[in-house]
Write a protein that holds these residues in place. Sequence first.
Motif, short mmCIF file in Angstrom:
data_model
loop_
_atom_site.label_atom_id
_atom_site.label_comp_id
_atom_site.label_asym_id
_atom_site.label_seq_id
_atom_site.Cartn_x
_atom_site.Cartn_y
_atom_site.Cartn_z
N PHE A 40 36.78 44.29 40.33
CA PHE A 40 38.09 44.92 40.14
C PHE A 40 39.23 43.93 40.39
N PRO A 41 39.29 43.26 41.55
CA PRO A 41 40.39 42.31 41.71
C PRO A 41 40.21 41.06 40.84
N GLN B 211 40.34 31.67 39.22
CA GLN B 211 41.60 32.40 39.43
C GLN B 211 42.27 31.99 40.73
N ALA B 212 41.72 30.98 41.40
CA ALA B 212 42.25 30.52 42.69
C ALA B 212 42.35 31.67 43.68
N ALA B 213 41.37 32.57 43.63
CA ALA B 213 41.38 33.72 44.54
C ALA B 213 40.56 33.36 45.77
N TRP B 214 41.18 32.58 46.65
CA TRP B 214 40.42 31.99 47.77
C TRP B 214 39.94 33.04 48.75
N GLY B 215 40.73 34.09 48.93
CA GLY B 215 40.33 35.13 49.88
C GLY B 215 39.02 35.78 49.48
N TRP B 216 38.94 36.22 48.22
CA TRP B 216 37.72 36.86 47.73
C TRP B 216 36.56 35.87 47.79
N LEU B 217 36.84 34.62 47.45
CA LEU B 217 35.80 33.60 47.45
C LEU B 217 35.22 33.44 48.85
N ALA B 218 36.13 33.41 49.85
CA ALA B 218 35.66 33.24 51.23
C ALA B 218 34.78 34.41 51.64
N VAL B 219 35.21 35.63 51.30
CA VAL B 219 34.42 36.81 51.68
C VAL B 219 33.01 36.71 51.09
N MET B 220 32.92 36.28 49.81
CA MET B 220 31.61 36.25 49.17
C MET B 220 30.73 35.18 49.79
N VAL B 221 31.33 34.05 50.15
CA VAL B 221 30.53 32.99 50.78
C VAL B 221 30.03 33.45 52.15
N ILE B 222 30.94 34.07 52.93
CA ILE B 222 30.52 34.57 54.25
C ILE B 222 29.41 35.60 54.09
N SER C 70 38.80 42.60 28.12
CA SER C 70 39.02 41.57 27.13
C SER C 70 40.50 41.27 26.93
N VAL C 71 41.40 42.11 27.46
CA VAL C 71 42.81 41.86 27.21
C VAL C 71 43.41 40.83 28.18
N ASP C 72 43.03 40.94 29.45
CA ASP C 72 43.73 40.12 30.43
C ASP C 72 42.88 38.97 30.96
N SER C 73 42.09 38.36 30.11
CA SER C 73 41.27 37.24 30.57
C SER C 73 42.12 36.00 30.68
#
Lengths: 482, 312
Positions: A313-314, A400-411, A479-482
Motif C-alpha cells: 500500500f505505501p 522510492q527512497a522509502a528508507w523507513g519501510w526498508l528498515a522495517v523489512m530488513v529488521i 499502473s497509473v502512478d508507477s
Amino acid sequence: MAEQAMILLVFLPLLAACLAFVLAGTPARVIAGITMAALPALMLPITVDVIDQGEIAHSLGGHAAPLGIRLVADGSGALMLWLVAIIGSLASLHAWFSFRDQPDAEGTFWPLWLILIAGLNGMFLSCDLFNLYVAMELVTLSAVALVALAGGPVALSAAMRYLLLAMLASLAYLLGVVLIYNATGTMDFRLLAADLEATPEVIISLVLITVGLLLKTAIFPLHVWLPRAHASAPGPVSAVLSALVVKASLFVLYRIWFWSGAELDLAPAEWVLGLAGAGAIIYGSLAALVQSRLKLLVAYSTVAQLGYLMMIFPLASLLAWPAANYQIMAHALAKAALFLAAANILRGQGTDRLQELGGLDRRQPIDLFAFGIAGVSIMGLPPSGGFLAKWMFLETAWAQAAWGWLAVMVIGSLLAAAYIFRALAGMLTSRQTEFQARIRPVHRAMSLSALALALLALASGFASSPILELLGLEPPGLSVDS
Amino acid sequence: MGISLVIDVLLALGLVGLALQVVAGPSLFRSIVLFVVFGLVMALAWARLHAPDLAMAEAAIGAGITGALLLMTYRRLVELNPEKRGETYLGSRWLAAPVGVLTGVLVGLIGWAALQLPPGDTTAGTLARDALDETGVSNPVTGVLLVFRGYDTLLEMGVLLLAFLGARAVASGRAHSPGTSEVSEPALVGALLSLVVPLTILVGIYLLRAGGHAPGGAFQAGAVLAAGGVLLSLTGRLVPTDHTPLVQRLVLVLGLLVFSGMGLFMLFAGSAMLSLPGTWAIYLVETALMISIALPLALLFAQAPGLKGRGH
C-alpha cells in the motif's frame, strides 16, 4: 473447456462435500482424495487460457453483470487457485493419515474440509462483492468448525473467539457493501471502478470494508484471534488456515483497493495500512521470538509475515505487485510446510514445547529437515521464494527512497532468522528428554507432504519467470502512478 | 399521513428501547425474551418499509428460530450451572461505554451517508425488475434469489450445512443427554399437535407455492416446517439419535445436490451454469431447498445429529 473447469473448481469440492457427508467413513476419505487430486488437473486448461487471453470469465445463469454474478479467473487469481490446488492436495494427503485414527472427527472433517476448499476457490474466482461475502462465510465458518474439531477447551475457546471476531468483520464488510451498492447500483468490483467517486458514503463504505477485511486477515493490531486459533487447530487445518484462508481476505482487499478504487486517491490511507503492516512485522516477529511452543511460534510468524503484504500500500508501484504476489505464494508454501512439520513433531514427541524437543534430528529427521528448509524461505535467504519476494520489496522501497519501510523489512527478516534459528537450535541440541505418554506414530507420507511443500517454497525461488508470466497484467490502480 | 408517521415513530422508538433492554437488561432470560419481541417489532418495521419478504424472514428466522435456539442455550446453561440461574452471563462492562459510543457514531455516520444517497436510475435492482418477465416468476425477490443470483443462494445452502457440521464438530466427544425423563404432559398437547403440525406443513407448502408471485419462498417455508419439527421435539414426539441416519444425511444436502446438479447439467448441455430450464425447475429447486432448510434448523434446535420418532 477452461470455463467448465473454472466452474468445477467450486462445484466439484462442494458436491464432493455433500457425497462425503452422505457416505461417511472410508468412502468419504476416498472421495476427498480424488477431488483434491483433480484440482491441479482442472487448473491446467485454466492456466493455458489465462496466459493466452489474460483472463477467462463466465456469467452465471447467463445473466451479465451487474444483474448477475460473474466468475473471473485472471493472472493473480490463477496463482491463488494454484496455491489452493497444491497446498490443498498436500495437506489432504497429510489429513488422510493424521485423521485416520480418529473416526469420530473424520466423519465431520472431510465435508468441512471440502467446503473450505470450495469456498476458497469461490473467493478467488468471484467478481461480485456480495458473492464474495457469501463465499467468505463458507470459508470462515468451515475454518472455525475445523479449529473446533481439535477438541479440548483451548481449541474451543480459540474457535469461539475466531468466530465472534470473524462475524464482526463480516458485518462491517457487509455494511460497506450495502452502502457501495446504494451509491453505484452494482456489486461487480470491476464495473464499480467507473462509478466510484470520493464521496462521503463511498469513503465510509471503503473504511468499513477495509476494516472488516483486515480483521479477517489478522493484520496487526486486529490479529488477536489468529495465534491461538491457528496453533490449536489440527495440523493440516493450521496449514491451510495460515497459508490460504488469511490470504483470501487480503486478496479481496487488493481487488477492491487496486481494481475498484483504481480511480480514487487513497494515499493517506495507504500510509495507515503500511504502518499496520510495519507493526505486524515487528510485533509478530518479537512475539514469535519469545514463544515456548513450536506451533505458537509458527502462528506468530504468520502475523509477522502478513505485515509484508501490507507494504504494497505505501509502496504502491508496478514492482510492488509481483513482490506482494510472490510473498503470498512463498509464505503460503513455507508456512504450510512449517505447520505440517510442527504437527508431525507434536504428534511424534507428544509435545511441542521447544525445551523438550532436543535430539529431534535423530528421532524425526525428515520433519526437522522440512522445518529447516521452509524456515529458509521464511527468513528470506536465497535461493528461496521468500528471498525473491523480499528482494523485490526491498528493491521497490530502495527505488522510492522509502528508507523507513526498508528498515522495517530488513529488521523483520533478521528477527525471522532469530526465531527460526532459536527453534532449530532447540531441536538440534543433544539433550534428550524422556518420551511422553501421548506419542503417536507419524506416517512417512505425513512427513513427506511437509517436505514437498518446503521444497516447493524453495523451488519457487528458481521458477520466477513462468510465475511472473502468469501474473500478467498489473491491476489498473497500480499502473497509473508507477 | 399523520397516523402512519405516529406508527413509524413508535416502531423506531420501540426498536431502540427494546435493543437497549436486550443488551443492558439485568437478566439473561429477560434479554432473550425481549430479543424475540425485538425481532417481531423489526418484522413490523420491515412490513412498514414495504418489504414483506424481509418481514416474514425476520419473524420466522430472526425472532422464531433464533429465539428458540437462544432459549435452548439458556436452558442448557441453567442445567450446567444451576446456582447461577437468572444471572447475566455477560462479561466485563468497562468496554461497554466506549463500544457503545463508537457504535453510535458509526450508526450515525452510516445513516447520514445513506440519506445523502440519490436514488439510482439503473441499479442491479432496477435491471432485475425490468428483466423479471423472462424468469417465469412475478415475485422479484424470488427472481433475484433463484434466477439472477442463484449462485449466492446455492452457497448459502452450503452455509446452512456448515452450521450443522459446525455444531457437530463442537459437540463431538461430548455426549448429549437427551431428555429421556418421561414428563407427564397435559392432556391437550396431543390434540393441539394434531392440529398445529399439519397446519405448519400446509402453511409451508403454501408459502413455497406463493413465493412465485407473492411474498414467500423456500426460506420462509423451510423455517415454518422447522417450527413444526421444533414443536414435535419439544413435546418428545421426536427424539435425538446418536448418529445422523442416511435418509437425513441425504435430506440435509438435497438442496445443494438438486440445485448444483441441475446447474451443471445445463452447463454441460451448452447453456450457462445455473441457468434454469423453466418455471418448473424453479419450483423443483425451491422444494429441495425448503426441505434442506427445515431439517438442519430442527436438528440445531434439538442439539442432535438426527431425529427419530418416539418408540422406534
